[in-house]
Structure formats: structure tokens, C-alpha cells
Write a protein that holds these residues in place. Structure first.
Motif, PDB file in Angstrom:
ATOM      1  N   ALA A  20     -26.496   3.961  42.429  1.00  0.00           N
ATOM      2  CA  ALA A  20     -26.365   3.404  43.772  1.00  0.00           C
ATOM      3  C   ALA A  20     -25.815   4.374  44.813  1.00  0.00           C
ATOM      4  CB  ALA A  20     -25.458   2.174  43.711  1.00  0.00           C
ATOM      5  N   PHE A  21     -25.115   5.413  44.416  1.00  0.00           N
ATOM      6  CA  PHE A  21     -24.429   6.269  45.376  1.00  0.00           C
ATOM      7  C   PHE A  21     -25.163   7.583  45.566  1.00  0.00           C
ATOM      8  CE2 PHE A  21     -21.212   3.562  43.384  1.00  0.00           C
ATOM      9  CZ  PHE A  21     -20.810   2.851  44.507  1.00  0.00           C
ATOM     10  N   VAL A  22     -26.196   7.563  46.372  1.00  0.00           N
ATOM     11  CA  VAL A  22     -27.015   8.742  46.632  1.00  0.00           C
ATOM     12  C   VAL A  22     -26.165   9.795  47.332  1.00  0.00           C
ATOM     13  CG1 VAL A  22     -29.038   9.602  47.859  1.00  0.00           C
ATOM     14  CG2 VAL A  22     -29.098   7.357  46.768  1.00  0.00           C
ATOM     15  N   GLY A  23     -26.324  11.050  46.929  1.00  0.00           N
ATOM     16  CA  GLY A  23     -25.606  12.132  47.573  1.00  0.00           C
ATOM     17  C   GLY A  23     -24.383  12.599  46.816  1.00  0.00           C
ATOM     18  N   MET A  24     -23.955  11.862  45.806  1.00  0.00           N
ATOM     19  CA  MET A  24     -22.806  12.313  45.021  1.00  0.00           C
ATOM     20  C   MET A  24     -23.193  13.558  44.240  1.00  0.00           C
ATOM     21  SD  MET A  24     -21.230   8.769  43.534  1.00  0.00           S
ATOM     22  CE  MET A  24     -20.070   9.618  42.506  1.00  0.00           C
ATOM     23  N   LEU A  25     -22.237  14.441  44.027  1.00  0.00           N
ATOM     24  CA  LEU A  25     -22.512  15.650  43.257  1.00  0.00           C
ATOM     25  C   LEU A  25     -22.733  15.343  41.792  1.00  0.00           C
ATOM     26  CD1 LEU A  25     -19.960  18.117  44.854  1.00  0.00           C
ATOM     27  CD2 LEU A  25     -22.417  17.943  45.269  1.00  0.00           C
ATOM     28  N   LEU A  26     -22.007  14.380  41.274  1.00  0.00           N
ATOM     29  CA  LEU A  26     -22.125  14.012  39.866  1.00  0.00           C
ATOM     30  C   LEU A  26     -22.098  12.498  39.784  1.00  0.00           C
ATOM     31  CD1 LEU A  26     -22.248  15.427  37.088  1.00  0.00           C
ATOM     32  CD2 LEU A  26     -19.789  15.138  36.947  1.00  0.00           C
ATOM     33  N   GLY A  27     -23.129  11.918  39.206  1.00  0.00           N
ATOM     34  CA  GLY A  27     -23.187  10.468  39.088  1.00  0.00           C
ATOM     35  C   GLY A  27     -22.185   9.936  38.085  1.00  0.00           C
ATOM     36  N   SER A  28     -21.981   8.637  38.113  1.00  0.00           N
ATOM     37  CA  SER A  28     -20.980   8.024  37.245  1.00  0.00           C
ATOM     38  C   SER A  28     -21.356   8.138  35.769  1.00  0.00           C
ATOM     39  CB  SER A  28     -20.771   6.561  37.624  1.00  0.00           C
ATOM     40  OG  SER A  28     -21.976   5.832  37.510  1.00  0.00           O
ATOM     41  N   THR A  29     -22.647   8.039  35.454  1.00  0.00           N
ATOM     42  CA  THR A  29     -23.066   8.165  34.058  1.00  0.00           C
ATOM     43  C   THR A  29     -22.820   9.581  33.556  1.00  0.00           C
ATOM     44  OG1 THR A  29     -24.699   6.404  34.254  1.00  0.00           O
ATOM     45  CG2 THR A  29     -25.020   7.988  32.468  1.00  0.00           C
ATOM     46  N   ALA A  30     -23.227  10.576  34.323  1.00  0.00           N
ATOM     47  CA  ALA A  30     -23.007  11.969  33.920  1.00  0.00           C
ATOM     48  C   ALA A  30     -21.521  12.253  33.783  1.00  0.00           C
ATOM     49  CB  ALA A  30     -23.641  12.919  34.932  1.00  0.00           C
ATOM     50  N   GLN A  31     -20.745  11.791  34.745  1.00  0.00           N
ATOM     51  CA  GLN A  31     -19.300  12.036  34.705  1.00  0.00           C
ATOM     52  C   GLN A  31     -18.672  11.380  33.475  1.00  0.00           C
ATOM     53  OE1 GLN A  31     -17.121  10.695  38.170  1.00  0.00           O
ATOM     54  NE2 GLN A  31     -15.811  12.488  37.984  1.00  0.00           N
ATOM     55  N   HIS A  32     -19.069  10.153  33.178  1.00  0.00           N
ATOM     56  CA  HIS A  32     -18.534   9.465  32.006  1.00  0.00           C
ATOM     57  C   HIS A  32     -18.906  10.220  30.724  1.00  0.00           C
ATOM     58  CE1 HIS A  32     -16.848   5.849  30.096  1.00  0.00           C
ATOM     59  NE2 HIS A  32     -17.736   6.100  29.144  1.00  0.00           N
ATOM     60  N   CYS A  33     -20.136  10.681  30.634  1.00  0.00           N
ATOM     61  CA  CYS A  33     -20.577  11.417  29.446  1.00  0.00           C
ATOM     62  C   CYS A  33     -19.804  12.726  29.285  1.00  0.00           C
ATOM     63  CB  CYS A  33     -22.079  11.678  29.512  1.00  0.00           C
ATOM     64  SG  CYS A  33     -23.076  10.195  29.274  1.00  0.00           S
ATOM     65  N   VAL A  34     -19.600  13.437  30.384  1.00  0.00           N
ATOM     66  CA  VAL A  34     -18.860  14.700  30.321  1.00  0.00           C
ATOM     67  C   VAL A  34     -17.454  14.473  29.757  1.00  0.00           C
ATOM     68  CG1 VAL A  34     -17.738  16.455  31.781  1.00  0.00           C
ATOM     69  CG2 VAL A  34     -20.151  15.906  32.117  1.00  0.00           C
ATOM     70  N   HIS A  35     -16.826  13.383  30.147  1.00  0.00           N
ATOM     71  CA  HIS A  35     -15.443  13.127  29.733  1.00  0.00           C
ATOM     72  C   HIS A  35     -15.308  12.474  28.361  1.00  0.00           C
ATOM     73  CE1 HIS A  35     -13.518  14.488  33.366  1.00  0.00           C
ATOM     74  NE2 HIS A  35     -14.459  13.883  34.054  1.00  0.00           N
ATOM     75  N   HIS A  36     -16.349  11.815  27.874  1.00  0.00           N
ATOM     76  CA  HIS A  36     -16.187  11.015  26.655  1.00  0.00           C
ATOM     77  C   HIS A  36     -17.158  11.341  25.523  1.00  0.00           C
ATOM     78  CE1 HIS A  36     -13.290   8.499  28.711  1.00  0.00           C
ATOM     79  NE2 HIS A  36     -14.127   8.432  29.734  1.00  0.00           N
ATOM     80  N   ALA A  37     -18.059  12.260  25.708  1.00  0.00           N
ATOM     81  CA  ALA A  37     -19.074  12.533  24.678  1.00  0.00           C
ATOM     82  C   ALA A  37     -18.455  13.151  23.430  1.00  0.00           C
ATOM     83  CB  ALA A  37     -20.150  13.449  25.237  1.00  0.00           C
ATOM     84  N   PRO A  38     -19.042  12.835  22.281  1.00  0.00           N
ATOM     85  CA  PRO A  38     -18.559  13.392  21.017  1.00  0.00           C
ATOM     86  C   PRO A  38     -19.130  14.790  20.733  1.00  0.00           C
ATOM     87  CG  PRO A  38     -20.338  11.864  20.601  1.00  0.00           C
ATOM     88  CD  PRO A  38     -20.084  11.840  22.085  1.00  0.00           C
ATOM     89  N   CYS A  39     -19.836  15.366  21.709  1.00  0.00           N
ATOM     90  CA  CYS A  39     -20.481  16.658  21.534  1.00  0.00           C
ATOM     91  C   CYS A  39     -20.513  17.369  22.887  1.00  0.00           C
ATOM     92  CB  CYS A  39     -21.903  16.474  20.992  1.00  0.00           C
ATOM     93  SG  CYS A  39     -22.990  15.552  22.110  1.00  0.00           S
TER      94      CYS A  39
END
Length: 146
Positions: free
Chosen positions: A116-135
Motif C-alpha cells: 500500500a505504501f508506494v515510494g518506500m525504500l523498503l516494503g514491510s514484507t522485505a523489511q520483515h524478512c530481512v529482520h526475521h529470516a532463518p537464512c
């Protein structure tokens, strides 16, 4: 199906241009490393306010499958040269991707998808994955032309 000794690259696709770029990057990496490529898309019912809409005629899972299949065919062609595992899962994209990447060697996501937030540098899904991924996570940015 991935065996324990096979490398695994997981990529999230939502049909956006940057997710197609992420799929291209992940496919090339999987090809170079001999990894299985797991391509994942998530779907969920749209939020509603007030009266509940009638979704009886809607098949959200089928629409998500069509988006995923179209992306895979566009990037890899009708007969991919590498091992591809396509998954359509119900749920929010971030937890779906994290679950799919549980035993992965790499998770690839686009920096901004159809959120929903066009123009953000990093979307919420990408940001969540960066912080919580097991790899390790690779975030693909959109290609820019000068």
C-alpha cells in the motif's frame, strides 16, 4: 521436493516488476549453484469494513496461482532448465516467505511489491524478512534507467 543435501533458494513473487526481477536474480543464482528454486506467492482475503462482501465467486488461490505461473513462464520459459518448486500459500506474505525459507540457503525478495505504501525504500514484507529470516536475505531493488 528438496533433499537435505541440495541447496535451496526461495524467492517471493507477487506479480510486481521488482518481484519478477527478484525471480530472475534467484533463478540465475540457483542455476549457478545447482540449487532448487522455490518460488512462493501468498494470498489472503482483502480486508473489509462494515458489511462483509460476498466472495463466493472469487477464487483468490487460483488468481495467485495464475500470477505465479505467469511469472515463472515469463522468466524461465515453459520448460525450466533447473528444478523449480512453485508454492501458493494463504496468509500474509512475510510469514509465508519465512516458513518457506526455513531450511533455505538464501531468500530473495523485491524491495517493494504490490503493498500500500508506494515510494518506500523498503516494503514491510522485505523489511520483515530481512529482520526475521532463518537464512541470508537478498533484497532486489527495481532497475533504474538514467
Amino acid at each position: 521436493m528438496v533433499t537435505e543435501d541440495q541447496p535451496l533458494v526461495v524467492v517471493g513473487v507477487d506479480g510486481s516488476e521488482v518481484s519478477i526481477e527478484a525471480l530472475r536474480w534467484a533463478a540465475r543464482h540457483a542455476e549457478l549453484t545447482g540449487a532448487v528454486l522455490r518460488v512462493v506467492t501468498a494470498w489472503r482475503l482483502p480486508p473489509s469494513y462494515g458489511d462483509l462482501p460476498d466472495y463466493a465467486d472469487m477464487d483468490f488461490a487460483a488468481a495467485a496461482r495464475e500470477t505465479l505461473d505467469s511469472a515463472i513462464t515469463a522468466v524461465l520459459g515453459p520448460t525450466p532448465r533447473l528444478s523449480v518448486e512453485a508454492r501458493v500459500e494463504e496468509g500474509h506474505p512475510a510469514p509465508v516467505l519465512l516458513a518457506a525459507a526455513h531450511h533455505a540457503d538464501l531468500l530473495v525478495v523485491g524491495s517493494r511489491g504490490h503493498g500500500a505504501f508506494v515510494g518506500m525504500l523498503l516494503g514491510s514484507t522485505a523489511q520483515h524478512c530481512v529482520h526475521h529470516a532463518p537464512c541470508p536475505v537478498l533484497v532486489v531493488r527495481p532497475q533504474t534507467t538514467p
